[in-house]
Design a protein around this motif. Structure first.
Motif, short mmCIF file in Angstrom:
data_model
loop_
_atom_site.label_atom_id
_atom_site.label_comp_id
_atom_site.label_asym_id
_atom_site.label_seq_id
_atom_site.Cartn_x
_atom_site.Cartn_y
_atom_site.Cartn_z
N LYS A 215 51.66 24.90 29.18
CA LYS A 215 51.18 25.68 28.30
C LYS A 215 49.82 26.48 28.38
O LYS A 215 49.59 27.49 27.96
N ARG A 216 48.89 25.60 29.04
CA ARG A 216 47.48 25.98 28.85
C ARG A 216 47.14 26.25 30.56
O ARG A 216 45.96 27.01 30.70
N GLY A 217 47.69 25.65 31.36
CA GLY A 217 47.12 25.61 32.74
C GLY A 217 48.13 26.53 33.63
O GLY A 217 49.21 26.87 33.20
N VAL B 90 52.48 19.80 22.28
CA VAL B 90 51.86 20.42 21.32
C VAL B 90 52.88 21.03 20.15
O VAL B 90 53.63 21.76 20.73
N VAL C 170 52.26 31.10 31.94
CA VAL C 170 52.38 30.09 30.56
C VAL C 170 53.93 29.77 30.40
O VAL C 170 54.74 31.21 30.47
N ASP D 150 47.96 33.24 21.56
CA ASP D 150 48.13 31.89 21.64
C ASP D 150 49.14 31.38 22.22
O ASP D 150 50.48 31.46 21.93
N PRO D 151 49.29 30.53 23.55
CA PRO D 151 50.40 30.09 24.25
C PRO D 151 51.19 29.31 23.35
O PRO D 151 52.36 29.22 24.00
N PHE D 152 50.93 28.54 22.31
CA PHE D 152 51.81 27.61 21.91
C PHE D 152 52.69 28.45 20.87
O PHE D 152 53.48 27.70 20.28
N LEU E 21 51.84 20.08 27.80
CA LEU E 21 50.60 20.59 27.67
C LEU E 21 50.02 21.45 28.78
O LEU E 21 49.60 22.56 28.49
N THR E 22 50.04 20.83 29.97
CA THR E 22 49.50 21.54 31.03
C THR E 22 50.15 22.78 31.35
O THR E 22 49.73 23.77 31.86
N THR F 31 49.40 16.28 18.40
CA THR F 31 50.15 16.31 19.72
C THR F 31 51.37 14.98 19.84
O THR F 31 51.30 14.39 18.91
N TRP G 86 51.69 35.61 19.24
CA TRP G 86 51.65 35.03 20.41
C TRP G 86 50.61 35.62 21.54
O TRP G 86 50.42 34.96 22.41
#
Length: 357
Positions: A255-257, A343, A261, A212-214, A252-253, A332, A209
């Protein structure tokens, strides 16, 4: 294939004793994927916005879930909050609510209304003992002083021991165990204390982790030795340990933006499959032996032990078949109507196939 002997085998439907199904558009998106993961029983978490602190709210939420997927049994919990009283517990029992979930204040998603001091809830715990409701613990201490995400679970464990000592008849679940110390502490407690283990913590370690944010969730995955202890507990057949995916979808936003996170790993559509993947990978790595993973140990971990602890039956007596057929996890899950995209864990990787029989 390390688990070739399991190809085509039949198991009872999986029971997932810890899952986040959210509300609104996200709920509409993820609830229909439950049975795709071989699951027909779900313990739905109460950390909505606002949290579920009343029996009426819990019943209304269950109605919404059942409307989306009537073939799943939804177990409901209340969120431990200062407004919860012994009278609330009596009412909850009368309406079929199974437990109360405790979140230490601020440790994870939507936990700002959580517990600061357990002593104020002793009268509630006494009534839970009398009524047979379960206390579900998010077992982490808040990150203050020298407490970090890496030792937050271990620092919490004395609280578990104290609660078990003060309330020996209170059924307690230490949710999403992530450390060898948690496994050993649950074993030391009396028969009323158990622990759940997620699908993703059976394969993740801290390095997974960190980039990797997911793969980022709370509690975070720890060391290889901790992961290996979880794997061995999960296949041991010990009734103290059973499955709770802690599947936690985020857009998704999120987790990535943004500036932060979101904590959560989404495994719901492949819940059973990802557990099988983890056991297979552990056998290939020499952490487990193929003979450790038996139909009996799978049945106990994925279904029987949890159902027995919660005192519930699988009324439909449903069964699933498991196959190694080169299925690929979706990249997705998307809602066209609400523009939400989620995701899944291990996106794009090969997994087992689950079918209903």
């Amino acid at each position: 294939m390390a688990l070739r002997k399991l190809n085509g085998c039949i198991l009872p439907a999986t029971a997932d004793f810890h899952v986040h199904l959210r509300d609104g558009a996200m709920m509409d998106l993820v609830v229909p994927t439950i049975r795709q993961g071989g699951v027909n029983t779900n313990n739905s978490q109460p950390n909505l916005v606002p949290p579920i602190t009343t029996v009426q709210h819990a019943l209304e939420y269950r109605n919404k879930l059942e409307a989306l997927e009537p073939r799943v049994k939804f177990l409901m919990s209340l969120y431990l909050h200062e407004s919860i009283t012994p009278e609330t517990i009596i009412q909850a029992k009368q309406h079929g609510i199974t437990g109360v979930k405790s979140y230490p204040a601020g440790v994870t998603t939507n936990s700002s209304s959580g517990v600061v001091d357990y002593a104020q809830f002793y009268p509630v715990f006494e009534e839970m003992e009398r009524q047979g409701l379960i206390l579900n613990l998010h077992g982490e201490s808040p990150s203050t002083g020298d407490v970090t995400v890496l030792n937050a679970e271990e620092r919490f464990l004395p609280n578990l021991l104290e609660l078990n000592q003060k309330f020996p008849r209170l059924r307690i679940v230490l949710e999403h165990c992530t450390t060898a110390a948690a496994i050993e502490t649950v074993k030391k407690c009396g028969p009323t204390v158990v622990g759940t283990i997620t699908a993703h913590h059976l394969s993740l370690i801290v390095d997974s982790w960190a980039g990797d944010p997911f793969c980022f969730c709370k509690p975070v995955a720890k060391t290889p030795a901790d992961r290996d202890a979880l794997l061995r507990a999960a296949v041991s057949g010990d009734a103290k340990f059973f499955f709770g995916s802690d599947s936690a979808p985020h857009p998704l936003t999120a987790k990535r933006g943004g500036d932060k996170v979101a904590a959560g790993v989404f495994t719901q559509p492949y819940a059973t499959q990802i557990v099988l993947d983890a056991f297979e990978q552990a056998c290939e790595a020499g952490i487990l032996k193929p003979e450790d993973v038996t139909l009996d140990s799978l049945e106990r971990f994925l279904s029987r032990s949890g159902r027995e602890f919660y005192g519930i039956d699988d009324e439909r007596k449903e069964r699933i078949a498991i196959y190694k057929s080169h299925e690929t996890i979706s990249n997705t899950l998307r809602s066209e109507s609400s523009n939400i995209e989620v995701v899944p864990f291990r996106r794009g990787q090969e997994t087992w196939t689950v079918t209903w029989v």
